[in-house]
Design a protein around this motif. Structure first.
Motif, PDB file in Angstrom:
ATOM      1  N   THR A 484       0.846  -1.192   0.000  1.00  0.00           N
ATOM      2  CA  THR A 484       0.000   0.000   0.000  1.00  0.00           C
ATOM      3  C   THR A 484       0.879   1.239   0.000  1.00  0.00           C
ATOM      4  OG1 THR A 484      -1.703  -1.163   1.253  1.00  0.00           O
ATOM      5  CG2 THR A 484      -1.827   1.244   1.229  1.00  0.00           C
ATOM      6  N   GLY A 489      -2.222   7.619  -6.944  1.00  0.00           N
ATOM      7  CA  GLY A 489      -3.433   6.843  -7.206  1.00  0.00           C
ATOM      8  C   GLY A 489      -3.826   6.819  -8.684  1.00  0.00           C
ATOM      9  N   LEU A 495      -7.892   1.151 -13.930  1.00  0.00           N
ATOM     10  CA  LEU A 495      -7.611  -0.132 -13.283  1.00  0.00           C
ATOM     11  C   LEU A 495      -7.886  -1.315 -14.196  1.00  0.00           C
ATOM     12  CD1 LEU A 495      -9.038   0.531  -9.694  1.00  0.00           C
ATOM     13  CD2 LEU A 495      -6.659   0.629 -10.436  1.00  0.00           C
ATOM     14  N   CYS A 536      -5.998  -4.701  -7.626  1.00  0.00           N
ATOM     15  CA  CYS A 536      -5.583  -3.374  -7.183  1.00  0.00           C
ATOM     16  C   CYS A 536      -6.814  -2.535  -6.855  1.00  0.00           C
ATOM     17  CB  CYS A 536      -4.752  -2.677  -8.273  1.00  0.00           C
ATOM     18  SG  CYS A 536      -4.336  -0.956  -7.869  1.00  0.00           S
ATOM     19  N   THR A 537      -6.742  -1.813  -5.756  1.00  0.00           N
ATOM     20  CA  THR A 537      -7.747  -0.801  -5.426  1.00  0.00           C
ATOM     21  C   THR A 537      -7.017   0.535  -5.315  1.00  0.00           C
ATOM     22  OG1 THR A 537      -7.488  -1.239  -3.058  1.00  0.00           O
ATOM     23  CG2 THR A 537      -9.238  -2.426  -4.210  1.00  0.00           C
ATOM     24  N   SER A 538      -7.644   1.576  -5.826  1.00  0.00           N
ATOM     25  CA  SER A 538      -6.941   2.855  -5.874  1.00  0.00           C
ATOM     26  C   SER A 538      -7.921   4.011  -5.828  1.00  0.00           C
ATOM     27  CB  SER A 538      -6.091   2.943  -7.149  1.00  0.00           C
ATOM     28  OG  SER A 538      -5.320   4.135  -7.163  1.00  0.00           O
ATOM     29  N   SER A 544      -2.620   3.683  -3.694  1.00  0.00           N
ATOM     30  CA  SER A 544      -3.114   2.418  -4.239  1.00  0.00           C
ATOM     31  C   SER A 544      -2.692   1.270  -3.330  1.00  0.00           C
ATOM     32  CB  SER A 544      -2.553   2.187  -5.647  1.00  0.00           C
ATOM     33  OG  SER A 544      -2.833   3.271  -6.504  1.00  0.00           O
TER      34      SER A 544
END
Length: 554
Positions: A484, A489, A495, A536-538, A544
């Protein structure tokens, strides 16, 4: 599908009689309505001629016949189409006159002659033009036809008057029954006609939609194949017909049919159950399933997709699309070949440059500032070598992974130690929140490459400093490792392309952050080859999180 009506003269077998009657001209309808009475008059004349010839000498009888003949001629001659429809009712009303005359003259010898009144009664009450008038006339007409001659004679007894009342009553009852049946018939006919019109409209609408669908599917440059629940073809557009001819060419006389549907780069003939149409017929949904169709040297590459049609959860058919991606596959193959050739050509001189740089750096007779210059050459040479290695890996399309029991926490420690100089230069704080021991079945070298890529990206995309946190743990559900950052971001739409070769986010390009977009693609390949997954989350402006999941040790 267009539905056309056959001409009346050719289609009487399927038309109801009353429908045929109402399609005639007004004159033909009048003549056809009058014809039964005319035929009856002819038969009566024949019977009288044979059995009661003396009756033909009766002037009233002859006058009745002549009057009816005149009325039949008028029915033929009058231009009924120019008159109101109700004008034709004058004919059955006037028919009671010759009927009454003929009955009066032959009542003694042929008592049944009065029954002819039923014919104009039927005409009046079945026409439905003026129902009340028809019912009233069906009683008054026969009544006058019987009683007027009696009144004119003035010699009938009271009993005779009472007896002849029966005929008008019977005619009225007959007329009422005909009126009731005609009303019911007309209502049914109206219902049938309305249903027929609705069906005709539905058929025409369906035909228009079918033509539209056929035009649309033929206009697109994609092969479209529709199958029913049994796997039979229900629709195939022109493009798919050409594809089919390529896959299943017509055999030469005396030869067995050939099939040219291949997989694995066009070298391996697909088994029947693995062909797109068979998979779709079995209810499978799939996307981007590549097949090579055609003989060697003439093959086309198709990306096939299928979606099942379901009716309340029950499989009811499928639609398969065949998209020609030959040019794209050829371009990708050419690009990979180019990358492979270029990187091989670059690797030899780079190895030489790095080797000689290392030799020079070991010498003690160099000027004081030469050592710093050689360090710059060494770092940039190492960077180029990493890029060449990434290009070679991307061009090959595969990464050799050999998992074995190991401690992922130890691999994380080595990668963090390697990333410390880069993080210090960028002002990024590295934090390790992993469990002390994380047993996993991994290729330590390749997993180290994954962590190096994720850490270097996290540091690069945190240009204003910040924090990069690594977490890892092992559970019964799997081994989890996340990286992280608190950097720039990405947007949600970026994504979707994140793990594609050579993809770089718009923010990274605008910020001038170096890179060619291969690291994450290689990372995903390594994780996939471990049987795991990466996501991935951002959030733009807030950093991110990349999470790697691999199966637990069994």
């Amino acid at each position: 599908m267009n539905v056309s009506r056959a001409p009346v003269s050719d289609g009487l077998a399927w038309l109801p009689a009353h429908r045929f009657f109402h399609e005639l001209s007004p004159r033909a309808r009048v003549v056809l309505s009058q014809l039964p009475l005319t035929v009856t008059m002819v038969l009566v004349t024949g019977i009288v001629l044979v059995f009661h010839p003396a009756l033909l000498l009766d002037p009233v009888f002859k006058a009745g016949l002549m009057l009816h003949a005149v009325m039949f001629i008028l029915a033929l001659a009058v231009p009924w189409q120019r008159l109101p429809p109700a004008a034709s009712l004058a004919v059955p009303v006037l028919d009671f006159v010759p009927i009454g005359m003929i009955r009066e003259s032959g009542v003694e010898t042929v008592p049944a002659l009065g029954a002819m009144a039923v014919l104009p009664v039927v005409w009046l009450t079945s026409s439905q033009l003026y129902p009340r008038f028809g019912l009233v006339t069906s009683f008054l007409g026969p009544l006058l036809a019987v009683w007027v001659p009696l009144l004119l004679r003035g010699s009938a007894a009271g009993e005779e008057y009472s007896v002849v009342v029966l005929l008008p009553v019977l005619m009225f009852a007959t007329g009422f029954a005909v009126h009731t049946l005609s009303s019911s018939r007309d209502h049914q006919q109206h219902t049938v006609e309305e249903a027929r019109r609705q069906l005709q409209a539905a058929l025409e609408s369906s035909a228009r939609k079918e033509r539209l669908i056929n035009t649309v599917v033929d206009a697109v440059g994609v092969g479209v194949l529709a199958l029913d629940a049994g796997g039979s073809i229900t629709l195939r557009n022109q493009q798919q017909k050409r594809n089919y001819a390529l896959a299943y060419p017509s055999p030469a006389p005396g030869r067995e049919p050939e099939v040219h549907v291949y997989g694995r780069g066009g070298k391996e003939l697909l088994a029947p159950e693995t062909r797109p149409e068979r998979r779709a017929a079995n209810g499978e949904d799939f996307s981007d399933y590549l097949v090579w169709i055609g003989e060697n040297g003439k093959q086309r590459v198709f990306s096939t997709s299928a979606r099942a049609i379901r009716d309340d959860g029950r499989f009811d058919g499928s639609v398969v699309t065949f998209t020609d991606v030959t040019a794209l596959v050829e371009a990708m193959t050419a690009k990979d070949a180019f990358l492979s050739n270029v990187t091989h050509e670059l690797r030899a001189p780079l190895t030489s440059i790095l080797g000689y740089t290392e030799v020079l750096a070991a010498r003690e007779d160099l000027p004081a500032d030469a050592g710093a210059m050689l360090q710059v050459v060494w770092r940039n040479g190492q960077r180029l070598q990493r890029l060449v290695t990434d290009l070679l890996t991307a061009a090959s399309g595969s990464v050799d992974v050999r998992p074995e029991p190991a401690d992922l926490a130890e691999v994380i420690g080595f990668s963090l130690a390697t990333a410390v100089p880069l993080a210090g230069a960028a002002g990024v704080n590295l934090v390790n929140e992993s469990d002390p021991e994380v047993p996993a079945l991994i290729d330590t070298t390749r997993m180290g490459q994954v962590l190096d890529n994720l850490l270097s990206n996290a540091i690069k995309y945190s240009p204003d400093g910040g924090k990069v946190t690594v977490r890892a743990s092992a559970t019964a559900q799997g081994v989890f490792c996340s990286v992280t950052d608190t950097g720039i971001g990405m947007r949600q739409e970026e994504l979707k392309e994140l793990f594609t070769k050579f993809f770089r986010s718009e923010t990274a390009r605008k910020s001038g952050i170096p890179g060619i977009g291969l690291g994450l693609a290689i990372t995903k390949t390594i994780v996939d080859n471990h049987g795991g997954s990466i996501r991935c989350t951002s959030t733009p402006g807030h950093g991110s999180t990349f999470t790697v999941t691999i199966p637990a040790i069994r």
